[in-house]
Design a protein around this motif. Structure first.
Motif, PDB file in Angstrom:
ATOM      1  N   LYS A 180      11.225  -0.439  -4.484  1.00 57.51           N
ATOM      2  CA  LYS A 180      10.849  -1.742  -5.040  1.00 57.51           C
ATOM      3  C   LYS A 180      10.809  -2.821  -3.959  1.00 57.51           C
ATOM      4  N   LEU A 181      11.746  -2.754  -3.032  1.00 55.15           N
ATOM      5  CA  LEU A 181      11.725  -3.718  -1.913  1.00 55.15           C
ATOM      6  C   LEU A 181      10.446  -3.554  -1.097  1.00 55.15           C
ATOM      7  N   ILE A 182      10.079  -2.301  -0.842  1.00 52.72           N
ATOM      8  CA  ILE A 182       8.852  -2.034  -0.077  1.00 52.72           C
ATOM      9  C   ILE A 182       7.631  -2.530  -0.835  1.00 52.72           C
ATOM     10  N   SER A 183       7.586  -2.242  -2.151  1.00 53.41           N
ATOM     11  CA  SER A 183       6.418  -2.626  -2.957  1.00 53.41           C
ATOM     12  C   SER A 183       6.283  -4.134  -3.090  1.00 53.41           C
ATOM     13  N   SER A 184       7.395  -4.868  -2.969  1.00 50.94           N
ATOM     14  CA  SER A 184       7.335  -6.328  -3.126  1.00 50.94           C
ATOM     15  C   SER A 184       6.791  -7.036  -1.890  1.00 50.94           C
ATOM     16  N   ILE A 185       6.647  -6.295  -0.781  1.00 46.27           N
ATOM     17  CA  ILE A 185       6.110  -6.900   0.442  1.00 46.27           C
ATOM     18  C   ILE A 185       4.593  -6.938   0.342  1.00 46.27           C
ATOM     19  N   SER A 186       4.020  -8.111   0.470  1.00 43.04           N
ATOM     20  CA  SER A 186       2.568  -8.267   0.342  1.00 43.04           C
ATOM     21  C   SER A 186       1.851  -7.833   1.614  1.00 43.04           C
ATOM     22  N   ASP A 187       0.556  -7.539   1.463  1.00 43.60           N
ATOM     23  CA  ASP A 187      -0.250  -7.197   2.633  1.00 43.60           C
ATOM     24  C   ASP A 187      -0.258  -8.329   3.650  1.00 43.60           C
ATOM     25  N   GLU A 188      -0.281  -9.553   3.151  1.00 47.10           N
ATOM     26  CA  GLU A 188      -0.298 -10.714   4.060  1.00 47.10           C
ATOM     27  C   GLU A 188       0.973 -10.772   4.896  1.00 47.10           C
ATOM     28  N   GLU A 189       2.113 -10.492   4.257  1.00 44.18           N
ATOM     29  CA  GLU A 189       3.382 -10.487   4.993  1.00 44.18           C
ATOM     30  C   GLU A 189       3.395  -9.379   6.047  1.00 44.18           C
ATOM     31  N   ILE A 190       2.916  -8.203   5.655  1.00 38.28           N
ATOM     32  CA  ILE A 190       2.843  -7.093   6.611  1.00 38.28           C
ATOM     33  C   ILE A 190       1.920  -7.449   7.769  1.00 38.28           C
ATOM     34  N   ASP A 191       0.747  -8.012   7.452  1.00 38.49           N
ATOM     35  CA  ASP A 191      -0.217  -8.388   8.498  1.00 38.49           C
ATOM     36  C   ASP A 191       0.387  -9.385   9.471  1.00 38.49           C
ATOM     37  N   ASN A 192       1.125 -10.356   8.957  1.00 37.55           N
ATOM     38  CA  ASN A 192       1.748 -11.367   9.831  1.00 37.55           C
ATOM     39  C   ASN A 192       2.761 -10.728  10.780  1.00 37.55           C
ATOM     40  N   VAL A 193       3.554  -9.781  10.247  1.00 38.14           N
ATOM     41  CA  VAL A 193       4.530  -9.095  11.099  1.00 38.14           C
ATOM     42  C   VAL A 193       3.823  -8.258  12.156  1.00 38.14           C
ATOM     43  N   CYS A 194       2.779  -7.551  11.748  1.00 37.28           N
ATOM     44  CA  CYS A 194       2.047  -6.702  12.692  1.00 37.28           C
ATOM     45  C   CYS A 194       1.413  -7.526  13.807  1.00 37.28           C
ATOM     46  N   VAL A 195       0.825  -8.651  13.437  1.00 39.08           N
ATOM     47  CA  VAL A 195       0.202  -9.513  14.450  1.00 39.08           C
ATOM     48  C   VAL A 195       1.263 -10.073  15.391  1.00 39.08           C
ATOM     49  N   LYS A 196       2.392 -10.486  14.829  1.00 38.44           N
ATOM     50  CA  LYS A 196       3.450 -11.094  15.638  1.00 38.44           C
ATOM     51  C   LYS A 196       3.986 -10.137  16.695  1.00 38.44           C
ATOM     52  N   TYR A 197       4.190  -8.876  16.316  1.00 38.49           N
ATOM     53  CA  TYR A 197       4.855  -7.941  17.229  1.00 38.49           C
ATOM     54  C   TYR A 197       3.909  -7.004  17.966  1.00 38.49           C
ATOM     55  N   SER A 198       2.627  -7.000  17.586  1.00 40.96           N
ATOM     56  CA  SER A 198       1.699  -6.087  18.272  1.00 40.96           C
ATOM     57  C   SER A 198       0.799  -6.790  19.272  1.00 40.96           C
ATOM     58  N   GLN A 204     -10.478   0.138  -0.375  1.00 40.58           N
ATOM     59  CA  GLN A 204     -10.147   0.327  -1.788  1.00 40.58           C
ATOM     60  C   GLN A 204      -8.639   0.287  -1.999  1.00 40.58           C
ATOM     61  N   GLN A 205      -7.895   0.918  -1.077  1.00 41.59           N
ATOM     62  CA  GLN A 205      -6.437   0.903  -1.183  1.00 41.59           C
ATOM     63  C   GLN A 205      -5.886  -0.511  -1.009  1.00 41.59           C
ATOM     64  N   HIS A 206      -6.507  -1.275  -0.084  1.00 47.16           N
ATOM     65  CA  HIS A 206      -6.076  -2.663   0.123  1.00 47.16           C
ATOM     66  C   HIS A 206      -6.299  -3.487  -1.143  1.00 47.16           C
ATOM     67  N   LEU A 207      -7.437  -3.280  -1.813  1.00 47.03           N
ATOM     68  CA  LEU A 207      -7.690  -4.008  -3.064  1.00 47.03           C
ATOM     69  C   LEU A 207      -6.646  -3.654  -4.113  1.00 47.03           C
ATOM     70  N   GLN A 208      -6.338  -2.378  -4.188  1.00 42.62           N
ATOM     71  CA  GLN A 208      -5.340  -1.944  -5.171  1.00 42.62           C
ATOM     72  C   GLN A 208      -3.982  -2.570  -4.877  1.00 42.62           C
ATOM     73  N   ASP A 209      -3.566  -2.529  -3.602  1.00 49.12           N
ATOM     74  CA  ASP A 209      -2.264  -3.102  -3.237  1.00 49.12           C
ATOM     75  C   ASP A 209      -2.218  -4.599  -3.492  1.00 49.12           C
ATOM     76  N   LYS A 210      -3.349  -5.251  -3.207  1.00 51.90           N
ATOM     77  CA  LYS A 210      -3.374  -6.716  -3.317  1.00 51.90           C
ATOM     78  C   LYS A 210      -3.298  -7.191  -4.770  1.00 51.90           C
ATOM     79  N   TYR A 211      -3.983  -6.487  -5.670  1.00 53.78           N
ATOM     80  CA  TYR A 211      -4.106  -6.988  -7.039  1.00 53.78           C
ATOM     81  C   TYR A 211      -3.319  -6.192  -8.075  1.00 53.78           C
TER      82      TYR A 211
END
Length: 484
Positions: free
Chosen positions: A281-299, A51-58
């Motif tokens: 605002k900088l934090i809020s402008s980062i999309s879930d997709e961008e976060i996911d890409n960073v997490c996958v890259k470094y984890s 539910q939180q992911h849906l809220q963040d995404k849209y």
């Protein structure tokens, strides 16, 4: 709503509170609605943050634009101050570590995303004491772990931003063990330098059961060695350390803990309000997709770098076996070398004894008994004509009487050395046998050609005494015969 930013001439000027959405059907479709409710319950169980992911995404700011919507005052602040400093904990793989002498990791990737969305420069420093670091300036931040949204600042001393990203927590336990609330005596968690979580830990009834350690690795080591019953750590760090043989063989990570570990930026409570707004605002402008890409890259794909101590401990059995084999080989080698050495020493000793028996000590020539044996051997194996030459030093007694026995010995050695010199000068000198028969008497076994040459060879040449010393010689010729 999320597509408004795609239309030219339109922009979002305000947002309102969220309203729930419902699935509506007719009263006669109760069975269908029960299936819908069951499906929704499954989604919540499988993904508690769906539910939180849906809220963040849209509905988050990043849903409207990939760039933060900064006010004029915020842009002027960035132009004036240009830079913030963010502190990171060193050697915290996969979040923050050095590769080829450069800072990298998941935190660095997120900060790069933030820095790319405005003109605000973000400088990174490694920090050992977060509290001291934040007290040194109002433009300083530290990335911390908030264990979900339940964060309390320490007596109002620190401010924290919105959550940047969240990471699921897992339970790390020893293999073939079960966890139940009535059997748990201690749990390992990582120390939080700036604030305490208000979240109640699973299976834990009192603070005395919680053991705090400086790193995820120390927590896992405490579980492995039996100091605690289990540990609660983030899945990225656990996956990295589970590459180690020592942990993979003895520990298991299970997803029984429905909490997430959220990371945010912490700063002094005196940080400028405009800067607070810019950061959020900088934090809020980062999309879930961008976060996911960073997490996958470094984890993922980071190979575990075991320390020397770990390599030794993980391979202790092989090392002990190798040492045992090496010791065995050394012992065997010592035995073999000792035997060879003893045999060589014995051979040398025999050679010394043989030389003492066979060799005249004064001249180094063989004695008369050995000379006779070798002549007899020559007679058996050769049919060549040869001569036995008798060499006598005249007036040796006079030298002994006048100059002493030592000088007489020097004369004897001089004649012996001249005989050796003649032997060594011949191409077939190995066939010449030399012997000392008595004090002033020598024998030589020679071929006819050698005999003819030695007759002209001065055996007392260059002797230092200025008296008349001569050498008298005589020879007998021998030829091999079957009748002999």
């Amino acid at each position: 709503m999320g597509s408004i930013s795609l239309h030219k001439g339109m922009r979002v000027v305000d947002r309102f509170n969220q309203e729930p959405f419902y699935i509506v059907t007719g009263k006669m479709n109760g069975k269908f609605m029960a299936e819908v409710d069951r499906a929704l319950d499954e989604i919540r169980n499988d993904s508690p943050y769906f539910q939180q992911h849906l809220q963040d995404k849209y509905y988050s700011e990043s849903a409207y634009s990939n760039q933060p919507l900064l006010t004029r005052e915020e842009n002027e602040y960035i132009e004036r101050y240009k830079e913030i400093v963010v502190g990171l904990k060193a050697d915290s793989i996969p979040y923050s570590y050095k590769e080829a002498h450069k800072i990298t990791g998941l935190f660095k990737g997120v900060l790069d995303l933030m820095g790319g969305k405005s003109k605000l420069s973000i400088r990174i420093e490694y920090v050992s004491d977060p509290k001291k670091f934040l007290e040194e300036g109002t433009n300083r931040f530290y990335i911390g772990n908030s264990l979900g949204s339940a964060v309390s600042t320490v007596k109002g001393k620190y401010w924290h931003s919105n959550n940047i990203f969240s990471v699921d927590q897992v339970i790390v336990k020893r293999k073939n063990t079960s966890i139940s609330q009535d059997k748990v005596s201690s749990v390992a968690v990582v120390k939080d330098a700036l604030y305490n979580s208000q979240t109640k830990l699973l299976y834990v009834n009192s603070d005395e059961q919680i053991k705090k350690y400086d790193s995820v690795k120390e927590c896992m080591e405490a579980v492995r060695t039996g100091k605690v019953d289990f540990a609660i750590n983030d899945i990225y760090s656990v996956n990295y350390y589970m590459q180690s043989k020592r942990y993979a063989d003895s520990l298991a990570a299970v997803s029984e803990y429905n909490e997430s570990s959220a990371y945010c930026l912490l700063a002094s409570a005196q940080v400028n309000d405009i800067l607070k707004s810019v950061v959020n605002k900088l934090i809020s402008s980062i999309s879930d997709e961008e976060i996911d890409n960073v997490c996958v890259k470094y984890s993922s794909g980071i190979k575990y770098n075991a320390s020397l101590t770990e390599r030794i401990e993980d391979n202790l059995a092989l090392i002990i076996l190798g040492i045992a084999i090496a010791i065995l080989l050394i012992v065997l080698g010592y035995v073999v070398i000792s035997k060879k050495t003893n045999a060589l020493i014995q051979s040398k000793e025999n050679e010394i004894l043989r030389r003492k028996v066979e060799i005249d000590k004064l001249t180094g020539l063989c004695n008369i008994d050995i000379f006779y044996e070798k002549v007899a051997e020559r007679l058996r194996i050769s049919d060549e004509e040869f001569y036995i030459m008798n060499i006598n030093i005249n007036r040796l007694k006079v030298v002994n009487d006048i100059y002493g026995i030592e000088e007489g010995d020097e004369l004897i050695k001089h004649v012996a050395d001249r005989l050796k010199m003649f032997r060594d000068s011949q191409t077939d000198g190995d066939n010449i046998l030399l012997a000392r028969m008595s004090d002033d008497n020598f024998f030589a076994l020679l071929t006819k050609e050698q005999y003819d040459l030695i007759k002209t060879f001065d055996l007392v040449d260059d002797y230092h005494l200025k008296i008349n010393i001569t050498v008298r010689t005589g020879a007998d010729c021998y030829i091999y015969s079957a009748e002999i």
